[in-house]
Design an enzyme around this catalytic site. Structure first.
Site, PDB file in Angstrom:
ATOM      1  N   TYR A 101      27.194  59.709  78.773  1.00  0.00           N
ATOM      2  CA  TYR A 101      27.143  59.289  77.368  1.00  0.00           C
ATOM      3  C   TYR A 101      27.577  57.823  77.226  1.00  0.00           C
ATOM      4  O   TYR A 101      28.600  57.415  77.805  1.00  0.00           O
ATOM      5  CB  TYR A 101      28.037  60.193  76.484  1.00  0.00           C
ATOM      6  CG  TYR A 101      28.226  59.560  75.132  1.00  0.00           C
ATOM      7  CD1 TYR A 101      27.208  59.638  74.180  1.00  0.00           C
ATOM      8  CD2 TYR A 101      29.342  58.789  74.849  1.00  0.00           C
ATOM      9  CE1 TYR A 101      27.325  58.979  72.978  1.00  0.00           C
ATOM     10  CE2 TYR A 101      29.462  58.129  73.637  1.00  0.00           C
ATOM     11  CZ  TYR A 101      28.453  58.226  72.699  1.00  0.00           C
ATOM     12  OH  TYR A 101      28.573  57.547  71.525  1.00  0.00           O
ATOM     13  N   ARG A 138      40.124  53.596  55.369  1.00  0.00           N
ATOM     14  CA  ARG A 138      39.652  54.530  54.345  1.00  0.00           C
ATOM     15  C   ARG A 138      40.900  55.138  53.722  1.00  0.00           C
ATOM     16  O   ARG A 138      41.526  56.014  54.316  1.00  0.00           O
ATOM     17  CB  ARG A 138      38.790  55.575  55.057  1.00  0.00           C
ATOM     18  CG  ARG A 138      38.144  56.611  54.207  1.00  0.00           C
ATOM     19  CD  ARG A 138      37.399  57.591  55.103  1.00  0.00           C
ATOM     20  NE  ARG A 138      36.077  57.125  55.462  1.00  0.00           N
ATOM     21  CZ  ARG A 138      34.973  57.301  54.725  1.00  0.00           C
ATOM     22  NH1 ARG A 138      35.050  57.949  53.588  1.00  0.00           N
ATOM     23  NH2 ARG A 138      33.812  56.860  55.136  1.00  0.00           N
ATOM     24  N   ASN A 173      27.245  48.600  58.784  1.00  0.00           N
ATOM     25  CA  ASN A 173      26.652  48.298  57.475  1.00  0.00           C
ATOM     26  C   ASN A 173      27.164  46.969  56.932  1.00  0.00           C
ATOM     27  O   ASN A 173      26.401  46.177  56.380  1.00  0.00           O
ATOM     28  CB  ASN A 173      26.974  49.407  56.461  1.00  0.00           C
ATOM     29  CG  ASN A 173      26.281  50.707  56.806  1.00  0.00           C
ATOM     30  OD1 ASN A 173      25.399  50.733  57.650  1.00  0.00           O
ATOM     31  ND2 ASN A 173      26.683  51.791  56.161  1.00  0.00           N
ATOM     32  N   HIS A 185      38.097  44.594  68.284  1.00  0.00           N
ATOM     33  CA  HIS A 185      37.080  45.551  67.827  1.00  0.00           C
ATOM     34  C   HIS A 185      36.612  45.105  66.441  1.00  0.00           C
ATOM     35  O   HIS A 185      36.897  45.753  65.436  1.00  0.00           O
ATOM     36  CB  HIS A 185      37.734  46.935  67.783  1.00  0.00           C
ATOM     37  CG  HIS A 185      36.787  48.071  67.620  1.00  0.00           C
ATOM     38  ND1 HIS A 185      37.187  49.321  67.238  1.00  0.00           N
ATOM     39  CD2 HIS A 185      35.437  48.154  67.782  1.00  0.00           C
ATOM     40  CE1 HIS A 185      36.148  50.135  67.170  1.00  0.00           C
ATOM     41  NE2 HIS A 185      35.077  49.458  67.493  1.00  0.00           N
ATOM     42  N   ASN A 232      26.698  62.244  66.327  1.00  0.00           N
ATOM     43  CA  ASN A 232      26.995  60.998  67.039  1.00  0.00           C
ATOM     44  C   ASN A 232      25.779  60.529  67.845  1.00  0.00           C
ATOM     45  O   ASN A 232      25.917  59.868  68.866  1.00  0.00           O
ATOM     46  CB  ASN A 232      28.203  61.205  67.964  1.00  0.00           C
ATOM     47  CG  ASN A 232      28.736  59.891  68.519  1.00  0.00           C
ATOM     48  OD1 ASN A 232      28.693  58.855  67.846  1.00  0.00           O
ATOM     49  ND2 ASN A 232      29.224  59.911  69.747  1.00  0.00           N
ATOM     50  N   GLY A 288      29.351  55.365  75.433  1.00  0.00           N
ATOM     51  CA  GLY A 288      30.663  54.723  75.445  1.00  0.00           C
ATOM     52  C   GLY A 288      31.459  54.989  76.716  1.00  0.00           C
ATOM     53  O   GLY A 288      32.369  54.231  77.068  1.00  0.00           O
ATOM     54  N   ARG A 294      32.577  59.607  73.190  1.00  0.00           N
ATOM     55  CA  ARG A 294      33.669  59.087  74.012  1.00  0.00           C
ATOM     56  C   ARG A 294      34.736  60.166  74.137  1.00  0.00           C
ATOM     57  O   ARG A 294      34.913  60.977  73.232  1.00  0.00           O
ATOM     58  CB  ARG A 294      34.285  57.844  73.362  1.00  0.00           C
ATOM     59  CG  ARG A 294      33.445  56.597  73.475  1.00  0.00           C
ATOM     60  CD  ARG A 294      34.208  55.380  72.974  1.00  0.00           C
ATOM     61  NE  ARG A 294      34.442  55.402  71.548  1.00  0.00           N
ATOM     62  CZ  ARG A 294      35.581  55.715  70.956  1.00  0.00           C
ATOM     63  NH1 ARG A 294      36.641  56.029  71.691  1.00  0.00           N
ATOM     64  NH2 ARG A 294      35.707  55.717  69.658  1.00  0.00           N
ATOM     65  N   GLY A 313      26.127  46.831  49.756  1.00  0.00           N
ATOM     66  CA  GLY A 313      25.843  45.417  49.503  1.00  0.00           C
ATOM     67  C   GLY A 313      26.839  44.781  48.529  1.00  0.00           C
ATOM     68  O   GLY A 313      27.113  43.576  48.591  1.00  0.00           O
ATOM     69  N   CYS A 324      33.905  53.818  58.785  1.00  0.00           N
ATOM     70  CA  CYS A 324      34.258  52.972  57.636  1.00  0.00           C
ATOM     71  C   CYS A 324      33.157  51.958  57.331  1.00  0.00           C
ATOM     72  O   CYS A 324      33.367  51.022  56.566  1.00  0.00           O
ATOM     73  CB  CYS A 324      35.564  52.242  57.893  1.00  0.00           C
ATOM     74  SG  CYS A 324      36.995  53.324  57.872  1.00  0.00           S
ATOM     75  N   GLY A 325      31.984  52.084  57.968  1.00  0.00           N
ATOM     76  CA  GLY A 325      30.840  51.251  57.595  1.00  0.00           C
ATOM     77  C   GLY A 325      30.815  49.874  58.223  1.00  0.00           C
ATOM     78  O   GLY A 325      30.358  48.920  57.592  1.00  0.00           O
ATOM     79  N   ASP A 373      30.293  44.927  66.498  1.00  0.00           N
ATOM     80  CA  ASP A 373      31.320  45.807  67.067  1.00  0.00           C
ATOM     81  C   ASP A 373      32.479  45.071  67.739  1.00  0.00           C
ATOM     82  O   ASP A 373      33.615  45.488  67.590  1.00  0.00           O
ATOM     83  CB  ASP A 373      30.651  46.759  68.084  1.00  0.00           C
ATOM     84  CG  ASP A 373      31.515  47.952  68.429  1.00  0.00           C
ATOM     85  OD1 ASP A 373      32.225  48.454  67.539  1.00  0.00           O
ATOM     86  OD2 ASP A 373      31.493  48.393  69.595  1.00  0.00           O
TER      87      ASP A 373
HETATM   88  C1  OXD Z   1      33.006  53.214  68.466  1.00  0.00           C
HETATM   89  C2  OXD Z   1      31.655  52.708  68.752  1.00  0.00           C
HETATM   90  O1  OXD Z   1      33.279  54.393  68.743  1.00  0.00           O
HETATM   91  O2  OXD Z   1      31.406  51.526  68.485  1.00  0.00           O
HETATM   92  O3  OXD Z   1      33.822  52.437  67.962  1.00  0.00           O
HETATM   93  O4  OXD Z   1      30.815  53.458  69.280  1.00  0.00           O
HETATM   94 MN    MN Z   2      33.139  50.390  67.942  1.00  0.00          MN
END
Ligand code: OXD
Ligand code: MN
Length: 624
Positions: A230, A438, A287, A259, A405, A232, A102, A533, A283-284, A310
């Protein structure tokens, strides 16, 4: 099925179009447009007259049409077919080297006044930007096909959902949009004759970074993107619509576009509670959305279900509670670092019908590889820029086979832990909202805000420290309110005010707001919390707080857990370690207060009084 635009008069000058039509006398004209919606057709004609494509193709969403487009993309080299046995239905795409992320510095919010866009968005007057971009779009699709993609953000027909139409000259965009959103005939039928859709135009042009623009016109529900291919920047349903335009629509219409991931946590009694969480990048978030509980909690029957990784759209439901949907239909995830160990569920999601972008190819079996997948880079590899290399030697020299990325675009239905509420048009009720960042020293493992207003302040002052993974100085605090810094479609201060208004409407039915920090470090620079986890243990404390099942200590920044209430069973940790994770260093926090003062100052008198009051209260509490 290829369907041509119905309204020929505005397509004058498009010789090939007429030729095609003249040679296809048996084509029923009625079939050429999927709609008789006058607003759609007039806009399409106007855009086509500007971009002068050779052909216009409506995307009906049928598998036959998508399959024909995949074959066409493979024949031109735009996509590469991967191993059908190992990765059925999967394709590879490589972007230009200058077009891999982005571009925040070339992303604009074009509101009538600069103040409406606010101090942290790039702004240009709409007339000026339209004129500039019209010149760039002029003839940009000559000799190319313009695809018309009707798409729905959210399940088609849900009261949460909104419709967009993206015009693009890229098959890659069509195929990605087919994964990330609901597309086709059902969507245009749902739109009917109304003018209520977001107008999205994308032209790949020559991917010149100097003329690359990603522009939102919130008052016109319009998105224009040019000179990029690309994700985004070009999958206009995602950041451009579902966050920038939608956050503006939400402010006008009384809902929220955030977000945030959405996850459901099921207890052994089979009850599922939902949490939304916002984190800056790195920041995961994906995950956490797909977390696998620690073994002993799993054996007791705890489960995590993913609704979204997301974006959340949130509305107040008939019972006065806040409900969330995930407006997307797929995951556009970062590939590097995704492995069986870090995110089994994300990896599984990529095993079929997925598009990989800028990862490496294993030429021996036409599969894909990226840093962090495993420790065995392919010997016979093609790195992301397209060079054939010995992957073992190449990576041993410190080179990356996949771009950091690089991405996978995977259908959400592939995810082993996808929630059964994923398609629920009414959304899921939200128990808790979690913000995170973070922070090596500042934020404790978890704390709870005192109320919605304080929680809004906690979100508004969210920050992350830069890591060695990104260029620039390490440890610099980057403020990223609600993780929306690059995505808010209007003045951030007005956005905070909208949060406060939503809180007033929700009253005592408002979700509780928390802040977490998985990245606290000790004096030897070691992470103090295992993360992944085990973050489930913190989520369980959060849900216990929401249910009023557990006490907490009120301190300067909010409510902190009693150390013994954070479950550390089977972890190599003591209650003392948890206490250390929960300490507040007033000196560090007062430095943060100074940083927040500077940050807030740029919003001038737009800053809601409640935010200034919360900051004063925090400072007073810390100096008591
Ligand atoms: C971001 C994505 O950049 O979700 O936040 O790709
Ligand atoms: Mn995002």
């Amino acid at each position: 099925m290829i369907i041509m635009a119905e309204n020929l008069k505005l397509l004058t000058g498009m010789c090939a179009y007429f030729e095609f039509f003249a040679n296809n006398n048996d084509i029923n004209k009625e079939e050429f447009s999927m709609t008789s919606n006058k607003t759609v057709l007039a806009w399409l004609d106007e855009m086509a007259a500007m971009c002068t494509p050779e052909k216009i193709v409506w995307i009906d969403g049928s598998e036959e049409q998508l399959e024909a487009l995949r074959a066409e993309a493979v024949s031109t080299g735009e996509m590469i077919k991967l191993n059908e046995e190992k990765l059925p239905g999967c394709y590879y795409h490589r972007t230009a080297e200058n077009d891999v992320a982005r571009v925040e510095d070339r992303t604009f919010i074009c509101t009538p006044t600069k103040e409406e866009a606010g101090p942290i968005n790039n702004w240009m007057a709409p007339d000026e930007m339209y004129a500039k971009m019209k010149a760039l779009y002029a003839g940009s699709m000559a000799g190319r096909t313009m695809y018309v993609i009707p798409y729905s953000m959210g399940p088609v027909g849900s009261p949460f959902s909104k419709i967009g139409i993206e015009l693009t000259d890229s098959i890659y965009v069509v195929l990605n949009m087919a994964i990330m959103t609901r597309i086709g005939k059902a969507v245009i039928d749902q739109l009917g004759d109304t003018p209520d859709f977001v107008k999205c135009l994308h032209a790949k042009k020559d991917v010149n970074p100097d003329d690359r623009y990603i522009v939102q016109f919130p008052q016109d529900s319009t998105i224009w993107s040019i000179n990029s291919a690309y994700g985004g920047n070009v999958l206009l349903g995602k950041k451009c619509f579902a966050l920038r335009i939608a956050s503006y629509l939400g402010m006008k219409e009384g809902w929220m576009a955030e977000h945030m991931l959405i996850l459901g946590l099921e207890n052994p009694q089979g009850e599922v509670k939902y949490i939304c969480a916002a984190f800056p990048s790195a920041c995961g978030k994906t995950n956490l959305a797909m977390l696998i509980p620690p073994e002993y909690l799993k054996s007791q029957g705890y489960k995590v279900w993913t609704v979204g990784d997301d974006i959340s759209w949130l509305r107040i439901g008939p019972d006065g509670r806040l409900y969330a949907i995930n407006p997307e239909a797929g995951f556009f995830g970062v590939a590097p670092g995704t492995s069986v160990k870090t995110n089994f569920n994300a990896l599984e999601s990529t095993k079929k019908n997925t598009i990989f972008t800028n990862v490496a190819i294993n030429n021996d079996d036409m599969t894909v590889w990226w840093e962090g997948l495993d420790k065995n880079p392919p010997v016979n590899a093609t790195e992301w820029k397209g060079a054939k290399v010995n992957g073992v030697e190449y990576t041993a020299e410190g080179n990356k086979l996949a771009h950091p990325n690089s991405r996978f675009t995977a259908p959400a239905v592939n995810c082993p832990c996808i929630s059964k509420e994923f398609e629920n048009p009414a959304g899921v009720p939200v128990e808790a909202i979690v913000f995170g960042g973070r922070r090596a020293k500042c934020a404790p493992l978890v704390y709870q805000s005192r109320d919605w207003t304080h929680g809004t302040f906690v979100g508004a002052t969210m920050a992350s420290e830069t890591t060695a993974a990104a260029a620039g100085a390490v440890g610099v605090v980057r403020r990223d309110p609600m993780a929306m810094k690059p995505f808010v479609g209007y003045n951030m201060a007005t956005y905070w005010n909208h949060w406060l208004e939503m809180g007033k409407k929700l009253g005592d039915k408002a979700p509780k707001i928390f802040h977490v920090n998985w990245f606290r470090k000790d004096d030897n620079d070691n992470f103090m919390w295992p993360g992944f986890g085990d973050n489930m243990r913190v989520l369980l404390w959060i849900l216990d707080r929401c249910a009023g099942k557990v006490d907490a200590d009120e301190c300067a920044i909010g409510y902190i857990p009693k150390a013994e209430d954070i479950d550390i069973k089977d972890l190599d940790m003591t209650v003392e370690d948890v206490k250390a994770l929960l300490t507040i260093d007033n000196k560090v926090w007062l430095e943060d207060v100074e940083n927040i003062k500077e940050y807030f100052a740029q919003f001038g008198d737009k800053l809601p009084k409640e935010m200034a009051d919360e900051l004063a209260k925090l400072e007073a509490n810390l100096t008591k």
